[in-house]
Write an enzyme that holds these catalytic residues in place. Structure first.
Site, PDB file in Angstrom:
ATOM      1  N   ARG A 114       0.836  -1.202   0.000  1.00  0.00           N
ATOM      2  CA  ARG A 114       0.000   0.000   0.000  1.00  0.00           C
ATOM      3  C   ARG A 114       0.872   1.254   0.000  1.00  0.00           C
ATOM      4  O   ARG A 114       2.062   1.211   0.343  1.00  0.00           O
ATOM      5  CB  ARG A 114      -0.957  -0.007   1.193  1.00  0.00           C
ATOM      6  CG  ARG A 114      -0.325   0.185   2.547  1.00  0.00           C
ATOM      7  CD  ARG A 114      -1.377   0.083   3.656  1.00  0.00           C
ATOM      8  NE  ARG A 114      -0.794   0.382   4.967  1.00  0.00           N
ATOM      9  CZ  ARG A 114      -0.719   1.609   5.474  1.00  0.00           C
ATOM     10  NH1 ARG A 114      -1.176   2.635   4.783  1.00  0.00           N
ATOM     11  NH2 ARG A 114      -0.186   1.815   6.657  1.00  0.00           N
ATOM     12  N   ARG A 143      -6.306  -1.791  -4.920  1.00  0.00           N
ATOM     13  CA  ARG A 143      -6.932  -2.033  -3.620  1.00  0.00           C
ATOM     14  C   ARG A 143      -7.921  -0.913  -3.289  1.00  0.00           C
ATOM     15  O   ARG A 143      -7.574   0.269  -3.382  1.00  0.00           O
ATOM     16  CB  ARG A 143      -5.853  -2.102  -2.539  1.00  0.00           C
ATOM     17  CG  ARG A 143      -6.334  -2.691  -1.235  1.00  0.00           C
ATOM     18  CD  ARG A 143      -5.279  -2.613  -0.143  1.00  0.00           C
ATOM     19  NE  ARG A 143      -4.008  -3.208  -0.518  1.00  0.00           N
ATOM     20  CZ  ARG A 143      -3.007  -3.385   0.347  1.00  0.00           C
ATOM     21  NH1 ARG A 143      -3.162  -2.988   1.609  1.00  0.00           N
ATOM     22  NH2 ARG A 143      -1.876  -3.926  -0.040  1.00  0.00           N
ATOM     23  N   ARG A 191      18.238 -22.000  35.488  1.00  0.00           N
ATOM     24  CA  ARG A 191      18.710 -21.519  34.189  1.00  0.00           C
ATOM     25  C   ARG A 191      19.183 -22.652  33.288  1.00  0.00           C
ATOM     26  O   ARG A 191      18.896 -22.681  32.106  1.00  0.00           O
ATOM     27  CB  ARG A 191      19.823 -20.501  34.405  1.00  0.00           C
ATOM     28  CG  ARG A 191      20.298 -19.816  33.139  1.00  0.00           C
ATOM     29  CD  ARG A 191      21.337 -18.756  33.472  1.00  0.00           C
ATOM     30  NE  ARG A 191      20.739 -17.677  34.255  1.00  0.00           N
ATOM     31  CZ  ARG A 191      20.237 -16.572  33.725  1.00  0.00           C
ATOM     32  NH1 ARG A 191      20.253 -16.405  32.413  1.00  0.00           N
ATOM     33  NH2 ARG A 191      19.728 -15.644  34.486  1.00  0.00           N
TER      34      ARG A 191
END
Length: 229
Positions: free
Chosen positions: A10, A69, A159
């Protein structure tokens, strides 16, 4: 199997003016995606969905057909899905479509055979839809939970070793492949049996800001220098 590539592009862009047709490594940004699609052995036709005359000119110059569009799906809040659905409807006025390859113009870091490899994997694995991705092997992500922080992709209290962590998959936005039935049924590019096509992590960067242009140019020039485009 009739396969079309659709590239939404666009005219409006807040981050970079005329983003889809800015100069990127010597060509309009949009041109890279068009040429990658037209060079694909698996894509039969290439379409650009746009509301901009300058974008349409670039699309036609580089070999794509233009789908105009409507204004109601061209604003800042318009989704890519709305553009794809509209574009597919326009194409199917002329002939049936089995498969759609969706490319984002702002994600140009593809090698010359990425599209064909993605479609091949889609078919081989019997997918209904597929997205390109990169593997994240060691990302320690956190999120806000109310007023507290919470480790999201690992347990900070345990961890563990990097090699023991489960890899994550980054949907990088470069390539999507899907059956037209999936789009119509789910109103979404992804649905049914979803597959993945792996790309290098450094090919996952996209152009949304001026800083991104410089970074992506480095990786694009490397792809070109290695003869992969």
């Amino acid at each position: 199997m009739n396969t079309v590539a659709i590239i939404p592009a666009r005219a409006g862009s807040k981050g970079i003016k005329n983003k889809n047709i800015i100069d990127f490594c010597g060509k309009p940004l949009l041109a890279w995606s068009i040429e990658q699609a037209t060079g694909s052995k698996t894509v039969d036709e290439v379409y650009v969905s746009t509301d901009g005359e300058n974008i349409a000119d670039v699309a036609e110059e580089y070999g794509a057909s233009v789908i105009w569009r409507p204004d109601d799906i061209s604003g800042d809040t318009a989704t890519s899905e709305s553009a794809i659905i509209h574009a597919l409807g326009e194409i199917e006025r002329k002939h049936s479509v089995d498969l759609v390859v969706l490319l984002q113009a702002t994600s140009p870091l593809r090698e010359n055979d990425d599209i064909d490899k993605a479609v091949e994997k889609f078919k081989t694995e019997g997918c209904d839809s597929l997205f390109s991705m990169a593997i994240l092997e060691d990302y320690c992500l956190w999120k806000e939970q109310g007023q507290n922080l919470q480790s999201f992709t690992y347990d900070y209290k345990n961890r563990g070793r990097r090699q023991e962590r489960v890899p994550l998959f980054l949907e990088n936005g470069s390539i999507y492949v899907f059956k037209t039935d999936v789009l119509k049924r789910y109103n979404n590019r992804l649905g049914g049996k979803i597959g993945m096509y792996e790309m290098p992590f450094e090919h996952s960067f996209e152009i949304d800001s001026l800083k991104d242009i410089e970074l992506c140019s480095i990786f694009m020039k490397k792809i070109i220098a290695e003869g992969k485009l």
